[in-house]
Design a protein around this motif. Structure first.
Motif, PDB file in Angstrom:
ATOM      1  N   TYR A  31      -2.005   5.432   0.597  1.00  0.00           N
ATOM      2  CA  TYR A  31      -1.417   5.555   1.930  1.00  0.00           C
ATOM      3  C   TYR A  31      -0.612   4.320   2.308  1.00  0.00           C
ATOM      4  O   TYR A  31       0.400   4.417   2.998  1.00  0.00           O
ATOM      5  N   SER A  32      -1.062   3.150   1.876  1.00  0.00           N
ATOM      6  CA  SER A  32      -0.311   1.945   2.224  1.00  0.00           C
ATOM      7  C   SER A  32       1.021   1.882   1.478  1.00  0.00           C
ATOM      8  O   SER A  32       1.958   1.233   1.937  1.00  0.00           O
ATOM      9  N   GLY A  35       2.477   6.309   2.434  1.00  0.00           N
ATOM     10  CA  GLY A  35       2.173   6.958   3.699  1.00  0.00           C
ATOM     11  C   GLY A  35       3.351   6.895   4.665  1.00  0.00           C
ATOM     12  O   GLY A  35       4.404   6.317   4.369  1.00  0.00           O
ATOM     13  N   PRO A  36       3.194   7.477   5.845  1.00  0.00           N
ATOM     14  CA  PRO A  36       4.291   7.504   6.819  1.00  0.00           C
ATOM     15  C   PRO A  36       4.694   6.116   7.320  1.00  0.00           C
ATOM     16  O   PRO A  36       5.822   5.915   7.764  1.00  0.00           O
ATOM     17  N   SER A  37       3.795   5.167   7.270  1.00  0.00           N
ATOM     18  CA  SER A  37       4.142   3.799   7.662  1.00  0.00           C
ATOM     19  C   SER A  37       3.944   2.840   6.492  1.00  0.00           C
ATOM     20  O   SER A  37       3.704   1.652   6.694  1.00  0.00           O
ATOM     21  N   GLY A  38       4.065   3.348   5.287  1.00  0.00           N
ATOM     22  CA  GLY A  38       3.843   2.540   4.096  1.00  0.00           C
ATOM     23  C   GLY A  38       5.077   1.773   3.654  1.00  0.00           C
ATOM     24  O   GLY A  38       6.124   1.778   4.298  1.00  0.00           O
ATOM     25  N   ALA A  41       8.256   3.849   2.948  1.00  0.00           N
ATOM     26  CA  ALA A  41       8.922   4.377   4.145  1.00  0.00           C
ATOM     27  C   ALA A  41       9.592   3.270   4.957  1.00  0.00           C
ATOM     28  O   ALA A  41      10.286   3.553   5.933  1.00  0.00           O
ATOM     29  N   TRP A  42       9.405   2.033   4.580  1.00  0.00           N
ATOM     30  CA  TRP A  42       9.945   0.902   5.342  1.00  0.00           C
ATOM     31  C   TRP A  42      11.477   0.939   5.416  1.00  0.00           C
ATOM     32  O   TRP A  42      12.063   0.729   6.470  1.00  0.00           O
ATOM     33  N   GLU A  44      13.465   3.522   5.121  1.00  0.00           N
ATOM     34  CA  GLU A  44      13.864   4.647   5.977  1.00  0.00           C
ATOM     35  C   GLU A  44      13.683   4.294   7.446  1.00  0.00           C
ATOM     36  O   GLU A  44      14.541   4.598   8.277  1.00  0.00           O
ATOM     37  N   ASN A  45      12.591   3.631   7.772  1.00  0.00           N
ATOM     38  CA  ASN A  45      12.361   3.220   9.156  1.00  0.00           C
ATOM     39  C   ASN A  45      13.400   2.204   9.614  1.00  0.00           C
ATOM     40  O   ASN A  45      13.852   2.245  10.768  1.00  0.00           O
ATOM     41  N   GLN A  46      13.805   1.302   8.741  1.00  0.00           N
ATOM     42  CA  GLN A  46      14.837   0.328   9.087  1.00  0.00           C
ATOM     43  C   GLN A  46      16.177   1.014   9.336  1.00  0.00           C
ATOM     44  O   GLN A  46      16.916   0.656  10.259  1.00  0.00           O
TER      45      GLN A  46
END
Length: 104
Positions: A31-32, A35-38, A41-42, A44-46
């Motif tokens: 998950y780390s 996961g959605p905040s792994g 995904a960093w 994509e979030n940026q």
């Protein structure tokens, strides 16, 4: 006589507990990473954050333009140019000496 004790059930139980703990650690590590905040995904979030910030800049500019227009429409101190523009566009009112050109 020497008394023999069986430690095999205790050893099997410890292995089961250790295996369960290992599985839990592997799930948390998965998950780390994915996961959605792994970590994966960093990026994509940026990218989404940069898009939202650009959208906020555009919306802030639009809000400021609307705020200026509302200030110009104040009934106590109305801008005559804006009043004339609104009359011409909304009510199709024009002076007799004005020429109206329709652009299609």
């Amino acid at each position: 006589m020497i008394k023999k004790t069986r430690t095999e059930p205790k050893l099997a139980r410890e292995r089961l507990v250790q295996g369960g703990a290992l599985v839990c650690l592997l799930i948390m590590a998965g998950y780390s990473l994915a996961g959605p905040s792994g970590v994966l995904a960093w990026a994509e979030n940026q990218r989404l954050l940069a898009e939202r910030r650009a959208e906020v800049v555009v919306l802030t500019k639009e809000r400021d333009e609307l705020r200026n227009r509302v200030a110009l429409l104040d009934p106590r101190n109305m801008d005559p140019d804006l009043a004339g523009e609104l009359l011409r566009s909304n009510l199709n009112v024009a002076h007799p000496d004005e020429m109206v050109m329709l652009i299609r």
